[in-house]
Design an enzyme around this catalytic site. Structure first.
Site, PDB file in Angstrom:
ATOM      1  N   GLY A 238       0.779  -1.236   0.000  1.00 21.25           N
ATOM      2  CA  GLY A 238       0.000   0.000   0.000  1.00 21.25           C
ATOM      3  C   GLY A 238       0.806   1.278   0.000  1.00 21.25           C
ATOM      4  O   GLY A 238       0.225   2.370  -0.033  1.00 21.25           O
ATOM      5  N   PRO A 277       4.794  -5.162  -0.658  1.00 24.19           N
ATOM      6  CA  PRO A 277       4.669  -3.959  -1.489  1.00 24.19           C
ATOM      7  C   PRO A 277       4.628  -4.292  -2.971  1.00 24.19           C
ATOM      8  O   PRO A 277       5.282  -5.234  -3.427  1.00 24.19           O
ATOM      9  CB  PRO A 277       5.947  -3.182  -1.162  1.00 24.19           C
ATOM     10  CG  PRO A 277       6.925  -4.241  -0.774  1.00 24.19           C
ATOM     11  CD  PRO A 277       6.151  -5.366  -0.144  1.00 24.19           C
ATOM     12  N   GLY A 278       3.852  -3.515  -3.712  1.00 27.72           N
ATOM     13  CA  GLY A 278       3.823  -3.667  -5.168  1.00 27.72           C
ATOM     14  C   GLY A 278       4.234  -2.356  -5.812  1.00 27.72           C
ATOM     15  O   GLY A 278       5.365  -2.165  -6.245  1.00 27.72           O
ATOM     16  N   ARG A 279       3.282  -1.416  -5.806  1.00 29.02           N
ATOM     17  CA  ARG A 279       3.441  -0.142  -6.505  1.00 29.02           C
ATOM     18  C   ARG A 279       4.770   0.561  -6.242  1.00 29.02           C
ATOM     19  O   ARG A 279       5.454   1.016  -7.154  1.00 29.02           O
ATOM     20  CB  ARG A 279       2.298   0.783  -6.057  1.00 29.02           C
ATOM     21  CG  ARG A 279       2.277   2.141  -6.716  1.00 29.02           C
ATOM     22  CD  ARG A 279       1.224   3.033  -6.034  1.00 29.02           C
ATOM     23  NE  ARG A 279      -0.031   2.347  -5.799  1.00 29.02           N
ATOM     24  CZ  ARG A 279      -1.021   2.245  -6.678  1.00 29.02           C
ATOM     25  NH1 ARG A 279      -0.899   2.823  -7.842  1.00 29.02           N
ATOM     26  NH2 ARG A 279      -2.127   1.584  -6.394  1.00 29.02           N
ATOM     27  N   ARG A 315      -5.397   3.239 -15.455  1.00 24.67           N
ATOM     28  CA  ARG A 315      -5.556   3.894 -14.147  1.00 24.67           C
ATOM     29  C   ARG A 315      -6.336   5.218 -14.225  1.00 24.67           C
ATOM     30  O   ARG A 315      -7.188   5.469 -13.369  1.00 24.67           O
ATOM     31  CB  ARG A 315      -4.204   4.087 -13.459  1.00 24.67           C
ATOM     32  CG  ARG A 315      -3.490   2.763 -13.163  1.00 24.67           C
ATOM     33  CD  ARG A 315      -2.282   2.943 -12.268  1.00 24.67           C
ATOM     34  NE  ARG A 315      -2.641   3.381 -10.950  1.00 24.67           N
ATOM     35  CZ  ARG A 315      -2.559   4.623 -10.524  1.00 24.67           C
ATOM     36  NH1 ARG A 315      -2.073   5.570 -11.297  1.00 24.67           N
ATOM     37  NH2 ARG A 315      -2.940   4.937  -9.308  1.00 24.67           N
ATOM     38  N   TYR A 319      -9.487   5.011 -11.850  1.00 21.48           N
ATOM     39  CA  TYR A 319      -9.378   5.696 -10.543  1.00 21.48           C
ATOM     40  C   TYR A 319      -9.247   7.212 -10.682  1.00 21.48           C
ATOM     41  O   TYR A 319      -8.795   7.857  -9.726  1.00 21.48           O
ATOM     42  CB  TYR A 319      -8.130   5.241  -9.772  1.00 21.48           C
ATOM     43  CG  TYR A 319      -7.801   3.783  -9.774  1.00 21.48           C
ATOM     44  CD1 TYR A 319      -8.680   2.848  -9.243  1.00 21.48           C
ATOM     45  CD2 TYR A 319      -6.577   3.329 -10.256  1.00 21.48           C
ATOM     46  CE1 TYR A 319      -8.345   1.508  -9.225  1.00 21.48           C
ATOM     47  CE2 TYR A 319      -6.235   1.992 -10.233  1.00 21.48           C
ATOM     48  CZ  TYR A 319      -7.135   1.088  -9.713  1.00 21.48           C
ATOM     49  OH  TYR A 319      -6.798  -0.235  -9.684  1.00 21.48           O
ATOM     50  N   CYS A 344     -12.705   3.031 -28.363  1.00 23.54           N
ATOM     51  CA  CYS A 344     -14.064   3.553 -28.532  1.00 23.54           C
ATOM     52  C   CYS A 344     -14.826   3.610 -27.213  1.00 23.54           C
ATOM     53  O   CYS A 344     -15.788   2.861 -27.007  1.00 23.54           O
ATOM     54  CB  CYS A 344     -14.801   2.700 -29.542  1.00 23.54           C
ATOM     55  SG  CYS A 344     -13.981   2.738 -31.121  1.00 23.54           S
ATOM     56  N   TYR A 373       0.610  -1.435 -12.189  1.00 31.26           N
ATOM     57  CA  TYR A 373      -0.797  -1.534 -12.570  1.00 31.26           C
ATOM     58  C   TYR A 373      -1.033  -0.893 -13.940  1.00 31.26           C
ATOM     59  O   TYR A 373      -2.043  -0.236 -14.156  1.00 31.26           O
ATOM     60  CB  TYR A 373      -1.694  -0.912 -11.483  1.00 31.26           C
ATOM     61  CG  TYR A 373      -1.454  -1.543 -10.121  1.00 31.26           C
ATOM     62  CD1 TYR A 373      -1.880  -2.831  -9.850  1.00 31.26           C
ATOM     63  CD2 TYR A 373      -0.744  -0.859  -9.120  1.00 31.26           C
ATOM     64  CE1 TYR A 373      -1.635  -3.421  -8.632  1.00 31.26           C
ATOM     65  CE2 TYR A 373      -0.485  -1.448  -7.899  1.00 31.26           C
ATOM     66  CZ  TYR A 373      -0.932  -2.724  -7.655  1.00 31.26           C
ATOM     67  OH  TYR A 373      -0.683  -3.315  -6.442  1.00 31.26           O
TER      68      TYR A 373
HETATM   69  C1  LIG Z   1      -3.263  -8.356  -0.544  1.00 31.18           C
HETATM   70  C2  LIG Z   1      -2.454  -7.328  -1.231  1.00 31.18           C
HETATM   71  N1  LIG Z   1      -1.170  -7.169  -0.870  1.00 31.18           N
HETATM   72  C3  LIG Z   1      -0.379  -6.257  -1.472  1.00 31.18           C
HETATM   73  C4  LIG Z   1      -0.862  -5.428  -2.474  1.00 31.18           C
HETATM   74  C5  LIG Z   1       0.054  -4.440  -3.106  1.00 31.18           C
HETATM   75  O1  LIG Z   1      -0.374  -3.152  -2.894  1.00 31.18           O
HETATM   76  P1  LIG Z   1       0.523  -1.930  -3.377  1.00 31.18           P
HETATM   77  O2  LIG Z   1       0.809  -2.115  -4.809  1.00 31.18           O
HETATM   78  O3  LIG Z   1      -0.305  -0.752  -3.107  1.00 31.18           O
HETATM   79  O4  LIG Z   1       1.770  -1.947  -2.551  1.00 31.18           O
HETATM   80  C6  LIG Z   1      -2.205  -5.540  -2.858  1.00 31.18           C
HETATM   81  C7  LIG Z   1      -2.753  -4.648  -3.900  1.00 31.18           C
HETATM   82  O5  LIG Z   1      -3.880  -4.577  -4.199  1.00 31.18           O
HETATM   83  C8  LIG Z   1      -3.022  -6.517  -2.225  1.00 31.18           C
HETATM   84  O6  LIG Z   1      -4.288  -6.686  -2.572  1.00 31.18           O
END
Ligand SMILES: Cc1ncc(COP(=O)(O)O)c(C=O)c1O
Length: 414
Positions: A238, A277-279, A315, A319, A344, A373
């Site tokens: 997050g 973490p992802g984003r 995105r 969002y 379209c 994403y």
């Molecule tokens: C369970 C879970 N963990 C981790 C993440 C990664 O979140 P972020 O990309 O915001 O760090 C997500 C994203 O939706 C998630 O659903």
């Protein structure tokens, strides 16, 4: 600084993005290996070196070259589907490096993950727990589980990426979790290791994380008093980034990473801590490079039509997200308009009411922070092939890390 203007032309390292467009066509995604390494280094220093286990949320971007790079920094994988499990296994992630999250897992997916003996199932409902317990029993296995708790904490982010509120579908009610953990023998094939929380995405204000840590400290203390012994706490992902300045460093865009780690250790340090973490690891590592098809106006409303669209960067439509816009040739902003794609749908816009410079048919333009994403959410809507991904290496070399899908491949599915 990996993305920069040199001689007023947009570059990644010393590579003029025009070279990339000429070699691979547009639209495409251009990644900087330097930024990916920098982000992984920061996460390693802030978390892995403090004893956390870090699992990259593969959903943010699942390009194998990026996953391999993160693996080399000691990151495991947070997966949410059988397909992501297969990819992690294919790339050589070991079973103890894979955690499986997600609000709905099919019996087939649960079976695959049990057979793979992954590190943790992050379970989100009573029905999932019952199914997993039964499947594990039939396979003669024990399933290692973290229960995903819904703490009803507002992550102060866009409602579509909030996951920690009662009104969100994610996680389980704290009272239900307590009752399950107090009577674990009802699930003889489950080993309860601990708790998982992920309250939302693109969180810029650290307060919700502080609240989460305090909540978990109080909740686990209450459980311990009732004789429940846990070993692991997963605080989810997050961490937010600054979409307004693509050229900023991760520690500037997300300054609270270190204090988050310290606070979690101070209050929950008796547990093996995890994050997913992802984003934050990938968002600022890529640009979406596109070409201007032309300018038009409906009355006094100006549109720049480009060959990139919501199929490559959804995105903004999903969002209302902001992505910084950079013309390949630097020039001052001179008008206001929408930058839209060919798809379209009226929602197929990448920027609305944006101050922009004069761009003409054939000019190259880029949308920044397209590493998270973006390609992982891409679609082939309007029979648009998935576009190429290109990595500019730390040595300045250019590497194609996903080729453009062909029309023949698209048609072959039918
Ligand atoms: C369970 C879970 N963990 C981790 C993440 C990664 O979140 P972020 O990309 O915001 O760090 C997500 C994203 O939706 C998630 O659903």
């Amino acid at each position: 600084m990996a993305f920069q203007y040199l001689n007023d032309r947009l570059h990644c390292e010393s590579v003029d993005l025009k070279t990339v467009a000429e070699a691979y066509g547009t639209p495409n995604y251009v990644y900087s290996e330097t930024i990916l390494q920098r982000n992984a280094t920061v996460l390693k220093t802030c978390f892995i070196d403090r004893g956390f286990k870090v699992s990259y949320a593969m959903k943010a971007n699942s390009n194998p070259e990026i996953l391999k790079l993160f693996h080399s920094f000691g990151l495991g994988m947070d997966i949410v589907s059988g397909g992501e499990l297969k990819l992690a296994q294919h790339l050589g992630f070991t079973s103890d490096e894979i955690n499986y999250a997600g609000v709905g897992k099919t019996l087939e997916e649960l079976t695959l993950a049990l057979e793979a003996q992954i590190a943790h199932f992050n379970v989100e409902s009573e029905f999932e727990l019952e199914q997993l317990n039964a499947l594990a029993g039939s396979l003669g296995r024990q399933a290692p589980v973290l229960l995903r708790l819904n703490p009803d904490i507002d992550p102060q982010t866009h409602p579509h990426i909030s996951t920690g509120l009662k009104t969100n579908k994610f996680g389980m009610d704290p009272d239900l979790i307590s009752s399950i953990l107090i009577n674990p023998l009802e699930y003889p094939h489950i080993d309860f290791h601990g708790l998982h929380c992920h309250i939302g995405s693109q969180i810029l204000n650290p307060q919700p994380f502080d609240d989460l840590i305090d909540y978990l400290a109080a909740f686990t203390a209450g459980l311990e008093q009732k004789g429940v012994e846990l070993s692991d706490i997963d605080l989810g992902g997050g961490f937010g980034v600054n979409y307004h300045d693509a050229f900023e460093d991760i520690l500037t865009t997300t300054p609270y990473l270190e204090s988050f780690a310290e606070q979690a250790l101070g209050k929950l340090g008796q547990y093996q801590l995890h994050i997913q973490p992802g984003r934050v690891l990938v968002a600022n590592s890529a640009l979406l490079l596109a070409q201007v098809l032309g300018n038009k106006a409906n009355g006094d409303h100006k549109f720049v039509v480009i060959d990139g669209s919501t199929t490559e960067l959804i995105r903004p439509a999903l969002y209302d997200a902001y992505h910084a816009f950079y013309p390949h040739e630097k020039q001052p902003n001179s008008s206001t308009g929408d930058i839209v794609g060919p798809v379209c749908e009226s929602s197929d816009g990448l920027a609305k009411g944006r101050e922009i410079s004069e761009v003409q048919t054939g000019d190259l333009v880029a949308f920044a922070s397209a590493g998270a994403y973006a390609s992982s959410m891409a679609s082939t809507y309007n029979m648009r092939p998935l576009c190429p991904e290109i990595m500019v290496g730390v040595d300045g070399g250019i590497k194609l890390i996903r080729r453009r899908q062909t029309f023949e491949e698209m048609i072959a599915l039918y």
